[in-house]
Design a protein around this motif. Structure first.
Motif, PDB file in Angstrom:
ATOM      1  N   ASP A 161       0.839  -1.191   0.000  1.00  0.00           N
ATOM      2  CA  ASP A 161       0.000   0.000   0.000  1.00  0.00           C
ATOM      3  C   ASP A 161       0.878   1.245   0.000  1.00  0.00           C
ATOM      4  N   THR A 162       0.219   2.413   0.041  1.00  0.00           N
ATOM      5  CA  THR A 162       0.950   3.680  -0.035  1.00  0.00           C
ATOM      6  C   THR A 162       1.861   3.872   1.160  1.00  0.00           C
ATOM      7  N   ARG A 163       1.362   3.544   2.345  1.00  0.00           N
ATOM      8  CA  ARG A 163       2.182   3.699   3.542  1.00  0.00           C
ATOM      9  C   ARG A 163       3.366   2.740   3.523  1.00  0.00           C
ATOM     10  N   GLY A 164       3.132   1.513   3.087  1.00  0.00           N
ATOM     11  CA  GLY A 164       4.226   0.557   3.003  1.00  0.00           C
ATOM     12  C   GLY A 164       5.265   0.971   1.974  1.00  0.00           C
ATOM     13  N   ALA A 165       4.837   1.585   0.856  1.00  0.00           N
ATOM     14  CA  ALA A 165       5.786   2.054  -0.149  1.00  0.00           C
ATOM     15  C   ALA A 165       6.668   3.162   0.409  1.00  0.00           C
ATOM     16  N   ARG A 166       6.067   4.067   1.164  1.00  0.00           N
ATOM     17  CA  ARG A 166       6.858   5.156   1.758  1.00  0.00           C
ATOM     18  C   ARG A 166       7.883   4.597   2.748  1.00  0.00           C
ATOM     19  N   VAL A 167       7.445   3.676   3.603  1.00  0.00           N
ATOM     20  CA  VAL A 167       8.351   3.097   4.594  1.00  0.00           C
ATOM     21  C   VAL A 167       9.476   2.320   3.907  1.00  0.00           C
ATOM     22  N   ALA A 168       9.146   1.602   2.826  1.00  0.00           N
ATOM     23  CA  ALA A 168      10.160   0.820   2.118  1.00  0.00           C
ATOM     24  C   ALA A 168      11.201   1.733   1.463  1.00  0.00           C
ATOM     25  N   MET A 169      10.756   2.810   0.823  1.00  0.00           N
ATOM     26  CA  MET A 169      11.701   3.727   0.170  1.00  0.00           C
ATOM     27  C   MET A 169      12.581   4.436   1.195  1.00  0.00           C
ATOM     28  N   GLU A 170      11.991   4.819   2.315  1.00  0.00           N
ATOM     29  CA  GLU A 170      12.792   5.449   3.371  1.00  0.00           C
ATOM     30  C   GLU A 170      13.804   4.465   3.955  1.00  0.00           C
ATOM     31  N   GLY A 171      13.383   3.220   4.161  1.00  0.00           N
ATOM     32  CA  GLY A 171      14.292   2.224   4.723  1.00  0.00           C
ATOM     33  C   GLY A 171      15.453   1.912   3.793  1.00  0.00           C
ATOM     34  N   MET A 172      15.189   1.768   2.491  1.00  0.00           N
ATOM     35  CA  MET A 172      16.271   1.496   1.550  1.00  0.00           C
ATOM     36  C   MET A 172      17.231   2.673   1.455  1.00  0.00           C
ATOM     37  N   LEU A 173      16.702   3.886   1.430  1.00  0.00           N
ATOM     38  CA  LEU A 173      17.574   5.061   1.355  1.00  0.00           C
ATOM     39  C   LEU A 173      18.421   5.190   2.613  1.00  0.00           C
ATOM     40  N   ARG A 174      17.839   4.906   3.767  1.00  0.00           N
ATOM     41  CA  ARG A 174      18.578   4.984   5.028  1.00  0.00           C
ATOM     42  C   ARG A 174      19.700   3.948   5.084  1.00  0.00           C
ATOM     43  N   SER A 175      19.448   2.771   4.588  1.00  0.00           N
ATOM     44  CA  SER A 175      20.459   1.717   4.662  1.00  0.00           C
ATOM     45  C   SER A 175      21.552   1.871   3.615  1.00  0.00           C
ATOM     46  N   MET A 176      21.260   2.520   2.491  1.00  0.00           N
ATOM     47  CA  MET A 176      22.249   2.651   1.428  1.00  0.00           C
ATOM     48  C   MET A 176      23.252   3.770   1.688  1.00  0.00           C
ATOM     49  N   ILE A 177      22.896   4.750   2.526  1.00  0.00           N
ATOM     50  CA  ILE A 177      23.816   5.849   2.823  1.00  0.00           C
ATOM     51  C   ILE A 177      24.707   5.431   3.985  1.00  0.00           C
ATOM     52  N   PRO A 178      26.030   5.511   3.846  1.00  0.00           N
ATOM     53  CA  PRO A 178      26.935   5.097   4.936  1.00  0.00           C
ATOM     54  C   PRO A 178      26.754   5.963   6.170  1.00  0.00           C
ATOM     55  N   LEU A 179      27.186   5.413   7.284  1.00  0.00           N
ATOM     56  CA  LEU A 179      27.086   6.123   8.554  1.00  0.00           C
ATOM     57  C   LEU A 179      28.052   7.301   8.588  1.00  0.00           C
TER      58      LEU A 179
END
Length: 455
Positions: free
Chosen positions: A179-197
């Motif tokens: 759903d729309t909420r799950g898509a937003r959470v998924a995109m945020e999670g992938m972007l957060r994990s792909m950027i190094p600390l």
């Protein structure tokens, strides 16, 4: 008589209902799918409320001359129960808990498998548990997928890959529709994990790291196998495009010179040949050019996906494909004018020509009966004007260089002619002197010969 028997036992039942009201019994209501004991309990509560107002219940049969004996019901209400002393018939805590469990079973909501995992579980662990539970095509809960995506850790690229794998695997094997909420959470999670600390050990994330993270998310959106195309809002996509634009400016990425000028399109084979001609042998320049091409490809695919989604593509499909598409689609938003503006800025920042920018972004956008903003059109017009000025300046410079070259060549030729003429004069004088000497030698030899003859 049956109603009288049920209502005689109503006080003890009401106490149990009041004890488990917080567990959701009041929200259940009367439903034909509920067990008999639950419907009787809720029905007795309703009858008791009516008996409080009337004081008693009389059952009279109007169709028969025989009159049933009158049965008087004791008042049954919350006020009455609160004033009555506790009796031995009040259910215990174990009975209340058992009744709550039975009510939970009635609602059909089993506990999530993620509740059995550790508190700080990772997306990979959650994915393994959900794949095991949903084996065989069982449905996956939206809440479980959101918990999986929200558990992604910053700087762990493996978590981003787990989220992408979950999207593809659940959609293919379990008919999962995010759903729309799950898509937003998924995109945020992938972007957060792909950027190094950003810490002392790894250092701050570079512009190239941010570009790779944005490209990862945009590629996942363009891939219809993930389901983000059907559920992600345009604003979520535009956020990633803005991050991509800022990172491109910071990294100063540029396309190879003359990219796409011959064909006017983004050809994958043409640019590689141009890069081979223009590269200076440096691996860094080659990697930078390849990353710039990836950015341009991602911008093209993202804009094409948004334009296609907003133009009702099901009208041109067969009935079967159209039904399947409409079943999956959650958001039918096309690109906003601000999204097109960002796409044009990315192309121009990479050094793409005005024609290539128009073919990638503006032409498909206008073909879908959209209208771009004046500011966006002004960017392309200014780019085209700058290209014309650059071509004109290059022609003038080439003409000046040609004139200077011609003058230099003429001067060289004049010098060469002067040198040749001086050499010819010297050769002529040398020849005359040698000839006179030869003639003198010949005359002397002739005189000697004549003297010998006379002798």
């Amino acid at each position: 008589p049956a109603m009288a028997t049920t209502m005689m036992a109503a006080p003890a039942t009401a106490v149990a209902l009041r004890a488990v009201r917080g567990r959701g019994l009041a929200a259940l209501g009367t439903n034909s799918r509920q067990p008999v004991f639950l419907r009787r309990c809720i029905g007795s509560t309703t009858c008791a409320a009516a008996s409080t107002q009337a004081g008693s219940i009389h059952h009279v049969s109007s169709s028969s001359s025989h009159q049933m004996p009158m049965i008087q019901q004791q008042p049954f209400s919350r006020a009455y129960l609160s004033t009555q002393p506790k009796t031995a018939e009040e259910p215990s805590a174990e009975e209340v808990a058992e009744l709550g469990e039975r009510i939970a079973k009635v609602s059909g909501r089993t506990p999530s498998i993620l509740k059995s995992l550790p508190e700080n579980f990772t997306p990979g662990l959650a994915l393994s548990a959900l794949q095991t539970e949903s084996a065989g095509g069982a449905f996956v809960r939206l809440t479980d997928f959101r918990d999986l995506a929200q558990s992604s850790r910053a700087g762990h690229k493996r978590d981003a890959r787990s989220i992408l794998t979950a999207l593809k695997d659940f959609k293919r094997c379990n008919s999962f529709l995010v759903d729309t909420r799950g898509a937003r959470v998924a995109m945020e999670g992938m972007l957060r994990s792909m950027i190094p600390l950003n810490n002392e050990e790894y250092g701050s994330p570079t512009a190239v790291d941010k570009i790779n993270a944005s490209l990862y998310v945009l590629d996942a959106f363009s891939d219809t196998d993930t389901g983000l195309y059907y559920a992600a809002k345009t604003e979520y996509v535009e956020i990633n495009m803005n991050l991509l634009l800022e990172s491109v400016k910071e990294a100063n990425l540029k396309l190879p010179a003359g990219f796409g000028e011959e064909s006017g399109e983004d050809d994958e084979d043409g640019p590689e040949e141009e890069v081979d001609e223009d590269e200076d042998g440096s691996e860094h320049d080659e990697a930078s050019a390849e990353l710039a091409r990836r950015v341009l490809h991602a911008t093209r695919d993202t804009m094409a996906a948004l334009i296609r989604r907003g133009s009702n593509p099901e009208r041109d499909m067969s009935k079967r494909r159209s039904r399947k598409y409409l079943k999956q689609i959650r958001v039918d938003e096309g690109p906003a004018p601000s999204t097109v503006h960002v796409g044009v800025q990315i192309c121009l920042e990479l050094g793409a020509s005005a024609k290539l920018t128009r073919d990638i972004v503006l032409s498909p956008y206008r073909a879908a009966h959209y209208k771009a903003d004046d500011g966006t059109m002004k960017l392309v017009v200014n780019k085209k004007k700058a290209e014309k000025d650059a071509v004109k300046a290059a022609e003038e410079k080439a003409a000046a260089d040609a004139a200077a070259t011609a003058a230099a060549e003429a001067a060289e030729e004049a010098k060469e002619q002067e040198a040749e003429s001086s050499n010819n004069d010297e050769d002529t004088s040398v020849d005359e002197e040698g000839r006179s000497e030869v003639e003198g030698d010949d005359s002397g030899s002739n005189n000697d010969t004549d003297a010998k003859r006379e002798q």
